[in-house]
Enzyme design. Structure first.
Site, PDB file in Angstrom:
ATOM      1  N   HIS A 283      13.128  37.844 -11.299  1.00 28.40           N
ATOM      2  CA  HIS A 283      11.883  38.093 -10.577  1.00 28.40           C
ATOM      3  C   HIS A 283      11.360  39.484 -10.939  1.00 28.40           C
ATOM      4  O   HIS A 283      12.123  40.376 -11.290  1.00 28.40           O
ATOM      5  CB  HIS A 283      12.120  38.033  -9.059  1.00 28.40           C
ATOM      6  CG  HIS A 283      12.385  36.663  -8.535  1.00 28.40           C
ATOM      7  ND1 HIS A 283      11.430  35.672  -8.540  1.00 28.40           N
ATOM      8  CD2 HIS A 283      13.493  36.121  -7.978  1.00 28.40           C
ATOM      9  CE1 HIS A 283      11.937  34.577  -8.004  1.00 28.40           C
ATOM     10  NE2 HIS A 283      13.187  34.817  -7.661  1.00 28.40           N
TER      11      HIS A 283
ATOM     12  N   CYS B  43      13.066  31.600 -11.910  1.00 24.56           N
ATOM     13  CA  CYS B  43      14.015  31.245 -10.849  1.00 24.56           C
ATOM     14  C   CYS B  43      13.991  29.729 -10.597  1.00 24.56           C
ATOM     15  O   CYS B  43      14.388  28.962 -11.460  1.00 24.56           O
ATOM     16  CB  CYS B  43      13.718  32.045  -9.595  1.00 24.56           C
ATOM     17  SG  CYS B  43      15.101  32.051  -8.416  1.00 24.56           S
TER      18      CYS B  43
END
Length: 502
Positions: A442, A344
């Site tokens: 994630h 991310c």
């Protein structure tokens, strides 16, 4: 009629999350419909879930794991208000799973608190219609008298939910009886009357040594101590960065698995000032033969002690990228010759540059140079991308040889594009060179094929053979963690005064 229990604390990090998860798991084992709830949470560790209307939103990781412990498919109702700190007193405000903007505390209370309270109450009412029990988690200390008039997670929840209160104090910090007594004395009269018992957590040693103190406390207050939980970490993911080492300290997690240090690998993690979703590292921390080393940004030269690097998420990519550079950590990453994975925000800052940066950063800078180990560019906007994902793995770079499907979730602002052709590891997303991989997914290492391929590459780079060991010994399995949390409650807490099933 729904029974609501508020698990409140004398302070932050006293064990409220574990108590709620344990209660939810215990009820689920008794086939009792139960849901967790936290009206307002402050955390940068989040999970993607549906809203009651079927859209996609985000909640704090603690309410996600509590719901799963209770065999509940979570929606944003279990955590209707989430504050995600970005630094400098500024937080992103998320209501019913949707980001509504960035605000300082004073602005939030002036402009959004009334709406937040209304939405939080509506969420609790929907849960109360569906579940026999609602186990609510308070936030921080319930004794913050300067905030009692706008304490959504504690005071307001207790009132609109007509909740009983279980007060939790942590003995490891010392002064637990003073903390419990002081908290009781500072509660508004109507809340004080709702306290049905206290719970002492994180106790080490001979339980009988507490008996005189417990008896004196009960005589003084008339409030029973319903249990003493021994110090035992069930292995639940951490809610916030309080559990991490300070930004200025080096700390290593792992190494308690019986594998000699000479046969183990070390994965370095830069301790970003605005680190988020660091629970992505948990499966690695709990794998035999793996040590996860959090490094201060000033300690970039210590990457020579590492066999791989994982750059985690961040709530403010631009400012954390600038922090990397000001400490010289970016140069250390460029010089590092082992496997690197960015997740991310970590993926974003590993690229060539960040544009429209003023949208993300606290300053007015427009273009920021990245670390430059991936040929990518990220442009920020006010639009937030939140979705669960399931993608086919195309093993490449540090994940060479991985096959199957990766599942997880994406929560990010900004879009990343390739500046030159490179491999893309997950159905045309992400970027990978022979040694560096970046992705928005994630929960990456919760996927066994990904975890195995990455660790194979790390051990190979270190010139070591991976040890054969049972991963359950390091508690990768969350189901086992839920069961251990339930066992703590079952074995050490008197549930009858709480009006809960026994």
């Amino acid at each position: 009629m729904t029974h609501t229990l508020l698990v409140a604390g004398t302070a932050s990090h006293v064990g409220k999350t574990t108590v709620v998860a344990g209660l939810c798991r215990l009820f689920a084992s008794l086939d009792t419909p139960v849901a967790p709830y936290k009206a307002q949470n402050m955390s940068n560790n989040a999970r993607v879930v549906p809203t009651p209307s079927g859209e996609t939103g985000e909640i704090g990781v603690s309410q996600y794991i509590q719901a799963r412990a209770g065999d509940v498919h979570p929606t944003t109702d279990v955590n209707p208000v989430l504050l995600k700190p970005r630094g400098d007193g500024d937080s992103q405000v998320v209501i019913n799973g949707q980001a509504v903007g960035h605000y300082e505390a004073r602005e939030y209370y002036a402009e959004h608190w009334d709406r937040a309270r209304s939405m939080a109450r509506a969420s609790w009412e929907r849960l109360a219609e569906e579940y026999e029990y609602v186990i609510a988690e308070g936030a921080g200390s319930i004794a913050e008298i300067n905030l009692h008039h706008r304490d959504l997670a504690n005071v307001e929840t207790a009132r609109f939910a007509d909740a009983d209160i279980l007060l939790v104090g942590d003995i490891e910090r010392g002064g637990v009886f003073g903390s419990l007594l002081g908290t009781l004395s500072l509660l508004p009269d109507d809340l004080r009357a709702r306290v049905v018992g206290c719970l002492i957590t994180k106790f080490r040693g001979d339980r009988s040594l507490l008996t005189p103190g417990i008896e004196a406390f009960e005589r003084r207050t008339g409030v029973p101590v319903l249990g003493v939980l021994p110090y035992d970490d069930p292995g639940l993911p951490e809610e916030d960065s309080v559990a991490l080492p300070p930004e200025t300290e080096r700390a290593t997690i792992g190494g308690d698995d019986g594998v000699p240090e000479t046969e183990s690998v070390t994965i370095a993690v830069p301790r970003l000032p605005r680190i988020s979703n660091f629970t992505d590292l948990t499966p690695l921390e709990r794998t035999p033969g793996v040590r996860v080393m959090y490094l201060p940004l000033s300690a970039g030269k210590q990457l020579t002690d590492a066999d791989a690097v994982v750059v985690p998420g961040t709530k403010n990519t631009v400012d954390d990228c600038l922090a990397l550079r000001s400490n010289g950590f970016d140069a250390s990453l460029r010089a590092f010759d082992g496997p690197i994975v960015g997740i991310c925000g970590g993926y974003q800052l590993l690229g060539e540059r960040l544009t429209n940066a003023a949208v993300e950063a606290t300053g007015s800078v427009d273009v920021v140079e990245g670390v430059g180990v991936l040929p990518t560019e990220t442009r920020f906007s006010t639009e937030k991308h939140v979705e669960p994902v399931s993608r086919t793995i195309h093993g490449c770079g540090p994940l060479d040889g991985a096959t199957g499907t990766v599942t997880g979730y994406e929560i990010h602002m900004g879009e990343t594009k390739l500046l030159s052709p490179v491999d893309q590891p997950f159905d045309g997303t992400g970027a990978a060179t022979d040694r560096v991989l970046g992705t928005y997914v994630h929960g990456l290492f919760e996927n066994r094929p990904v975890r195995e391929a990455f660790l194979d590459s790390v051990f190979a780079h270190a010139g070591l053979v991976r040890p054969e060991a049972d991963e359950s010994a390091r508690r990768v399995d969350l189901e086992a963690a839920y069961d251990r949390a339930a066992d703590l409650i079952r074995e050490h807490v008197d549930l009858e005064p709480l009006g809960l099933p026994t």
